[in-house]
Design a protein around this motif. Structure first.
Motif, PDB file in Angstrom:
ATOM      1  N   ASP A   1       8.189 104.911  69.448  1.00 28.04           N
ATOM      2  CA  ASP A   1       8.234 105.041  70.894  1.00 28.04           C
ATOM      3  C   ASP A   1       9.335 104.170  71.486  1.00 28.04           C
ATOM      4  OD1 ASP A   1       7.269 105.935  73.443  1.00 28.04           O
ATOM      5  OD2 ASP A   1       6.313 103.980  73.678  1.00 28.04           O
ATOM      6  N   ASN A   2       9.351 102.877  71.093  1.00 29.68           N
ATOM      7  CA  ASN A   2      10.331 101.951  71.640  1.00 29.68           C
ATOM      8  C   ASN A   2      10.565 100.833  70.632  1.00 29.68           C
ATOM      9  OD1 ASN A   2      11.510  99.715  73.235  1.00 29.68           O
ATOM     10  ND2 ASN A   2      11.131 101.088  74.953  1.00 29.68           N
ATOM     11  N   ASP A   3      11.818 100.400  70.485  1.00 27.80           N
ATOM     12  CA  ASP A   3      12.091  99.355  69.495  1.00 27.80           C
ATOM     13  C   ASP A   3      11.536  97.988  69.902  1.00 27.80           C
ATOM     14  OD1 ASP A   3      14.025  98.756  71.402  1.00 27.80           O
ATOM     15  OD2 ASP A   3      15.710  98.916  70.028  1.00 27.80           O
ATOM     16  N   ARG A   4      11.063  97.830  71.134  1.00 29.24           N
ATOM     17  CA  ARG A   4      10.363  96.594  71.519  1.00 29.24           C
ATOM     18  C   ARG A   4       9.076  96.418  70.727  1.00 29.24           C
ATOM     19  NH1 ARG A   4      11.123  98.094  77.429  1.00 29.24           N
ATOM     20  NH2 ARG A   4       9.373  99.396  76.873  1.00 29.24           N
ATOM     21  N   ASP A   5       8.529  97.531  70.212  1.00 28.25           N
ATOM     22  CA  ASP A   5       7.255  97.501  69.490  1.00 28.25           C
ATOM     23  C   ASP A   5       7.422  97.300  67.994  1.00 28.25           C
ATOM     24  OD1 ASP A   5       5.898  97.939  71.919  1.00 28.25           O
ATOM     25  OD2 ASP A   5       6.216 100.097  71.738  1.00 28.25           O
ATOM     26  N   VAL A   6       8.646  97.009  67.545  1.00 24.45           N
ATOM     27  CA  VAL A   6       8.889  96.736  66.123  1.00 24.45           C
ATOM     28  C   VAL A   6       8.535  95.276  65.858  1.00 24.45           C
ATOM     29  CG1 VAL A   6      10.633  96.589  64.303  1.00 24.45           C
ATOM     30  CG2 VAL A   6      10.676  98.501  65.925  1.00 24.45           C
ATOM     31  N   VAL A   7       7.649  95.049  64.866  1.00 22.25           N
ATOM     32  CA  VAL A   7       7.222  93.687  64.557  1.00 22.25           C
ATOM     33  C   VAL A   7       7.790  93.176  63.238  1.00 22.25           C
ATOM     34  CG1 VAL A   7       5.127  93.830  65.950  1.00 22.25           C
ATOM     35  CG2 VAL A   7       5.045  94.459  63.524  1.00 22.25           C
ATOM     36  N   HIS A   8       8.332  94.084  62.427  1.00 20.32           N
ATOM     37  CA  HIS A   8       8.888  93.651  61.132  1.00 20.32           C
ATOM     38  C   HIS A   8       9.899  94.701  60.665  1.00 20.32           C
ATOM     39  CE1 HIS A   8       8.975  91.560  57.291  1.00 20.32           C
ATOM     40  NE2 HIS A   8       8.835  92.712  56.684  1.00 20.32           N
ATOM     41  N   ILE A   9      11.022  94.215  60.125  1.00 20.84           N
ATOM     42  CA  ILE A   9      12.059  95.104  59.592  1.00 20.84           C
ATOM     43  C   ILE A   9      12.476  94.619  58.217  1.00 20.84           C
ATOM     44  CG2 ILE A   9      14.419  95.981  59.852  1.00 20.84           C
ATOM     45  CD1 ILE A   9      14.129  95.694  62.854  1.00 20.84           C
ATOM     46  N   ARG A  10      12.568  95.550  57.284  1.00 19.38           N
ATOM     47  CA  ARG A  10      13.163  95.286  55.962  1.00 19.38           C
ATOM     48  C   ARG A  10      14.359  96.215  55.855  1.00 19.38           C
ATOM     49  NH1 ARG A  10       9.633  96.302  51.119  1.00 19.38           N
ATOM     50  NH2 ARG A  10       9.702  98.373  51.992  1.00 19.38           N
ATOM     51  N   SER A  11      15.458  95.703  55.315  1.00 20.65           N
ATOM     52  CA  SER A  11      16.640  96.558  55.178  1.00 20.65           C
ATOM     53  C   SER A  11      17.369  96.225  53.886  1.00 20.65           C
ATOM     54  CB  SER A  11      17.570  96.393  56.378  1.00 20.65           C
ATOM     55  OG  SER A  11      17.957  95.051  56.542  1.00 20.65           O
ATOM     56  N   PHE A  12      17.957  97.255  53.302  1.00 20.85           N
ATOM     57  CA  PHE A  12      18.625  97.114  52.020  1.00 20.85           C
ATOM     58  C   PHE A  12      19.949  97.869  52.037  1.00 20.85           C
ATOM     59  CE2 PHE A  12      14.074  97.090  51.509  1.00 20.85           C
ATOM     60  CZ  PHE A  12      13.849  95.948  50.764  1.00 20.85           C
ATOM     61  N   MET A  13      21.016  97.211  51.617  1.00 22.13           N
ATOM     62  CA  MET A  13      22.288  97.877  51.378  1.00 22.13           C
ATOM     63  C   MET A  13      22.260  98.228  49.897  1.00 22.13           C
ATOM     64  SD  MET A  13      25.154  99.113  52.203  1.00 22.13           S
ATOM     65  CE  MET A  13      25.415  98.523  53.853  1.00 22.13           C
ATOM     66  N   VAL A  14      21.935  99.460  49.581  1.00 19.86           N
ATOM     67  CA  VAL A  14      21.782  99.861  48.193  1.00 19.86           C
ATOM     68  C   VAL A  14      23.139  99.941  47.508  1.00 19.86           C
ATOM     69  CG1 VAL A  14      20.906 101.657  46.641  1.00 19.86           C
ATOM     70  CG2 VAL A  14      19.674 101.117  48.758  1.00 19.86           C
ATOM     71  N   GLU A  15      24.083 100.588  48.202  1.00 22.15           N
ATOM     72  CA  GLU A  15      25.410 100.753  47.606  1.00 22.15           C
ATOM     73  C   GLU A  15      26.405 101.081  48.710  1.00 22.15           C
ATOM     74  OE1 GLU A  15      27.312 103.217  43.825  1.00 22.15           O
ATOM     75  OE2 GLU A  15      25.452 103.926  44.717  1.00 22.15           O
ATOM     76  N   ARG A  16      27.624 100.604  48.521  1.00 23.08           N
ATOM     77  CA  ARG A  16      28.708 100.994  49.425  1.00 23.08           C
ATOM     78  C   ARG A  16      29.998 101.043  48.632  1.00 23.08           C
ATOM     79  NH1 ARG A  16      28.343  96.492  53.820  1.00 23.08           N
ATOM     80  NH2 ARG A  16      27.710  94.816  52.478  1.00 23.08           N
ATOM     81  N   GLY A  17      30.847 101.974  49.002  1.00 22.13           N
ATOM     82  CA  GLY A  17      32.118 102.149  48.315  1.00 22.13           C
ATOM     83  C   GLY A  17      32.690 103.520  48.602  1.00 22.13           C
ATOM     84  N   LYS A  18      33.878 103.770  48.060  1.00 18.60           N
ATOM     85  CA  LYS A  18      34.541 105.044  48.379  1.00 18.60           C
ATOM     86  C   LYS A  18      33.959 106.231  47.625  1.00 18.60           C
ATOM     87  CE  LYS A  18      38.367 104.831  45.164  1.00 18.60           C
ATOM     88  NZ  LYS A  18      39.752 105.146  44.998  1.00 18.60           N
ATOM     89  N   ASP A  19      33.248 106.012  46.527  1.00 17.65           N
ATOM     90  CA  ASP A  19      32.681 107.117  45.756  1.00 17.65           C
ATOM     91  C   ASP A  19      31.158 107.179  45.865  1.00 17.65           C
ATOM     92  OD1 ASP A  19      35.204 107.927  44.836  1.00 17.65           O
ATOM     93  OD2 ASP A  19      35.149 106.418  43.242  1.00 17.65           O
ATOM     94  N   VAL A  20      30.602 106.683  46.952  1.00 14.73           N
ATOM     95  CA  VAL A  20      29.156 106.650  47.136  1.00 14.73           C
ATOM     96  C   VAL A  20      28.705 107.917  47.858  1.00 14.73           C
ATOM     97  CG1 VAL A  20      27.284 105.424  48.335  1.00 14.73           C
ATOM     98  CG2 VAL A  20      29.100 104.146  47.181  1.00 14.73           C
ATOM     99  N   GLU A  21      27.616 108.507  47.374  1.00 13.29           N
ATOM    100  CA  GLU A  21      27.021 109.638  48.091  1.00 13.29           C
ATOM    101  C   GLU A  21      26.219 109.058  49.261  1.00 13.29           C
ATOM    102  OE1 GLU A  21      23.613 113.032  47.571  1.00 13.29           O
ATOM    103  OE2 GLU A  21      24.597 112.285  45.766  1.00 13.29           O
ATOM    104  N   PRO A  22      26.657 109.308  50.501  1.00 18.44           N
ATOM    105  CA  PRO A  22      26.018 108.647  51.641  1.00 18.44           C
ATOM    106  C   PRO A  22      24.624 109.190  51.943  1.00 18.44           C
ATOM    107  CG  PRO A  22      27.687 110.178  52.410  1.00 18.44           C
ATOM    108  CD  PRO A  22      27.772 110.158  50.911  1.00 18.44           C
TER     109      PRO A  22
END
Length: 177
Positions: free
Chosen positions: A106-127
């Protein structure tokens, strides 16, 4: 509404970015235009979620993001080959979090916890971007703390109590003296 949702979007994640600033005609005010790449990414996220039949999750929210970022090369107006910067994780989270408002949350004010991961980045990565939204636990924030965090809170409370007690003793006075 539901309590849990997971979606995989085959899109190249974009970071939150500010658009170009300009002066409004007459020079009396400045304004900022939306970033075109960010806006296109957020519209693509919303369109893909709707195409997948996304449903709003009951808040408050726990969000998890996994990003696979293809670093794109392009040729500038002068004919020089350039690569786009590799954006930081927190800006990709913010751009995606804003995009899912009104569809998964509904609204990002109601987010109480976030987990985030950069799995892979590069020129040959399937996005792609994987988004998981869960209703937050009813038991409260204490359940989210690690043993080390609980210890730090307890230790800080004990140290504070000692400082307050010492301060009280140092600030005593006898009437009439």
């Amino acid at each position: 509404m539901t309590r849990h949702a997971v979606h995989c979007l085959h899109l190249n994640p974009e970071p939150w970015a500010i658009g170009n600033a300009f002066v409004v005609k007459g020079g009396r005010a400045a304004a900022v235009a939306p970033d075109k790449t960010l806006k296109a990414y957020q519209e693509a996220v919303r369109a893909e979620l709707l195409a997948q039949g996304a449903q709003m999750v009951d808040g408050p929210y726990v969000l998890s993001f996994w990003f696979w970022r293809e670093n794109v090369s392009y040729t500038d107006a002068g004919g020089k080959k350039r690569s786009r910067n590799s954006p930081d994780l927190s800006n990709m989270v913010k751009a995606t979090e804003d995009a899912i408002q009104g569809i998964l949350i509904d609204n990002d004010r109601d987010v109480v916890h976030i987990r985030s991961f950069m799995v892979e980045r590069g020129k040959d990565v399937e996005p792609k971007v994987v988004i998981e939204v869960e209703s937050a636990l009813a038991q409260g924030w204490e359940d989210t703390l690690s043993p080390a965090a609980l210890y730090a809170i307890q230790h800080a409370g004990e140290a504070s109590a000692k400082r307050v007690a010492a301060s009280r003793e140092a600030n005593t006075w006898t009437p009439g003296t």
